[in-house]
Design an enzyme around this catalytic site. Structure first.
Site, PDB file in Angstrom:
ATOM      1  N   TRP A 130      48.315  38.489  81.616  1.00  0.00           N
ATOM      2  CA  TRP A 130      49.072  37.535  80.795  1.00  0.00           C
ATOM      3  C   TRP A 130      48.594  37.087  79.458  1.00  0.00           C
ATOM      4  CZ3 TRP A 130      48.453  31.652  81.682  1.00  0.00           C
ATOM      5  CH2 TRP A 130      49.366  30.919  81.148  1.00  0.00           C
ATOM      6  N   ASP A 211      43.194  34.322  89.564  1.00  0.00           N
ATOM      7  CA  ASP A 211      44.337  33.313  88.940  1.00  0.00           C
ATOM      8  C   ASP A 211      45.354  33.596  89.965  1.00  0.00           C
ATOM      9  OD1 ASP A 211      46.241  31.886  87.692  1.00  0.00           O
ATOM     10  OD2 ASP A 211      46.196  33.054  85.773  1.00  0.00           O
ATOM     11  N   LYS A 246      55.120  27.011  89.941  1.00  0.00           N
ATOM     12  CA  LYS A 246      56.185  27.793  90.417  1.00  0.00           C
ATOM     13  C   LYS A 246      56.459  27.520  91.847  1.00  0.00           C
ATOM     14  CE  LYS A 246      54.628  30.029  86.781  1.00  0.00           C
ATOM     15  NZ  LYS A 246      55.064  30.196  85.393  1.00  0.00           N
TER      16      LYS A 246
END
Ligand code: LMR
Length: 396
Positions: A130, A211, A246
């Protein structure tokens, strides 16, 4: 004073949101930033969140400070969700969890803590990772290094190259792993591959840093934490940055957590104190609202069941869209070029387009994706899937 600074280009991911908003094309399609969208193209507030919000508003009696560790119920519940209450690291009291302002906050606090313990420590990240990992971790002073991961030619994992790179990493370095739903490529480790990574971490003595931003959006709540739990059982020290953006749809409320597994209870206590001190020096304490809702949802059997059902619906919708995309592309192209899409997990996949093709999709069709050709699969729906697939085939 600030005349010394240069103007910057917009953020490669967040900049797309503004560009999309300003596009007047009535057929425009937003596959840019990683937010879940329903069939109507809307990012809804989850029903379980609305219900928890009503209880919260009716029962909250004070807005006084909570403190740098954040909401205690949230921390307890998130810890149990990630590790499972019977995990040996938890029962041995070697895990400490603190609430953080989003997954980003957790990543940054961890990076600052690592830099205190080992200034300039090497942090190995997957190729690719990312985009925001680099500033979040690197700007804290860590040295970013890269290990092989995505095989663009086969749209899969460079498993041998990855494992042999990890087998060279020295004790004291850190390795960032995506717990599930790899951002940006959607290629996850299977259980055997997690086992191999955990064995290498134990053998080499590097510290894994997971993560976990998309828990529950890959294969399921339990399956998505296989890697974290395996690592926590295999090595004495582990760092986990998790997010509720999310899976609870709480993006703007900034709800995340940092969990650290330490070799001993005494070390866990020291780490806990240091983490609080780092947080105090950056933002003092995290915002309470979103974490209080998550704590309530996870702690209440009925709310939790409702949330689980909503999360399952989101996950199933994304996986169904993946299958639909592959089918449409195959019918249009008459080949298996995009058959990899249903093999990948979470919101993202690379289409394998070049920058010029991505640019043409934006300017000629109003279709927005990251320059790397990363799409947010959740942005597809029944109304735009044909338009999108036909546009991609037209520019190929
Ligand atoms: C993404 O990758 O699109 C999301 O994680 C949102 C972000 O902050 O970049």
């Amino acid at each position: 004073m600030f005349e010394t600074l240069k103007a910057l280009n917009p953020d490669p991911i967040l900049g797309l949101m503004a560009a999309y908003r300003h596009d007047g094309n009535p057929r425009k399609v937003d596959l840019g930033v990683g937010v879940y969208k329903d069939e109507a193209g809307h990012t809804p507030i989850m029903a379980s969140v609305l219900r928890a919000d009503a209880v919260h508003r009716a029962t909250e009696t004070s807005k006084t400070y909570v403190g740098p560790t954040g909401d205690a119920e949230f921390n307890r519940e998130i810890q149990a969700l990630i590790f499972g209450i019977a995990h040996p690291a938890l029962t041995a009291d070697r895990v400490r969890t603190v609430q953080a302002p989003g997954g980003c906050g957790a990543l940054r606090v961890a990076a600052e803590l690592i830099n205190r313990a080992r200034p300039g420590a090497a942090m190995w990240v997957s190729d690719p990772t990312w985009a925001n990992h680099v500033p979040l971790l690197g700007d804290a002073g860590l040295e970013i290094k890269i290990y092989p991961y995505y095989d663009a030619a086969r749209q899969g994992l460079k498993v041998d190259a990855m494992l042999s790179a990890l087998d060279q990493i020295k004790a004291g370095d850190l390795v960032l792993l995506h717990g599930c739903c790899h951002n940006p490529c959607g290629v996850d480790l299977n259980e055997a591959q997690w086992d191999a990574v955990a064995a290498l971490a134990a053998k080499r003595g590097f510290t894994p840093f997971v993560d976990l931003a998309y828990l529950g959006l890959g294969l399921g709540l339990e399956q998505d934490v296989y890697g974290v739990r395996k690592l926590a059982a295999s090595v004495p020290e582990l760092i986990v940055a998790s997010s509720c953006s999310k899976n609870f749809g709480l993006y703007r409320e900034r709800v995340g957590a940092l969990s650290i597994v330490s070799p001993t209870v005494a070390e866990a206590e020291v780490v806990h104190g240091q983490v609080q001190n780092v947080a105090r020096g950056i933002y003092s304490m995290p915002p309470n609202y979103g974490a209080a809702l998550v704590g309530r949802i996870l702690g209440d059997p009925a709310l939790r069941q409702e949330w689980d059902r909503e999360l399952t619906e989101m996950r199933d919708r994304i996986n169904a869209l993946r299958a639909d995309l592959a089918k449409k592309f195959s019918a249009l192209l008459g080949n298996s070029r995009f058959d990899f899409i249903p093999q990948q997990r979470g919101m993202f996949s690379f289409l394998g387009l070049n920058k010029n093709q991505v640019q043409r999709l934006k300017t000629e069709y109003g279709i927005y994706m990251v320059d790397s050709s990363r799409i947010n699969v959740a942005g597809i729906n029944k109304k735009n899937i044909d338009y999108f697939c036909e546009a991609v085939c037209a520019i190929l």
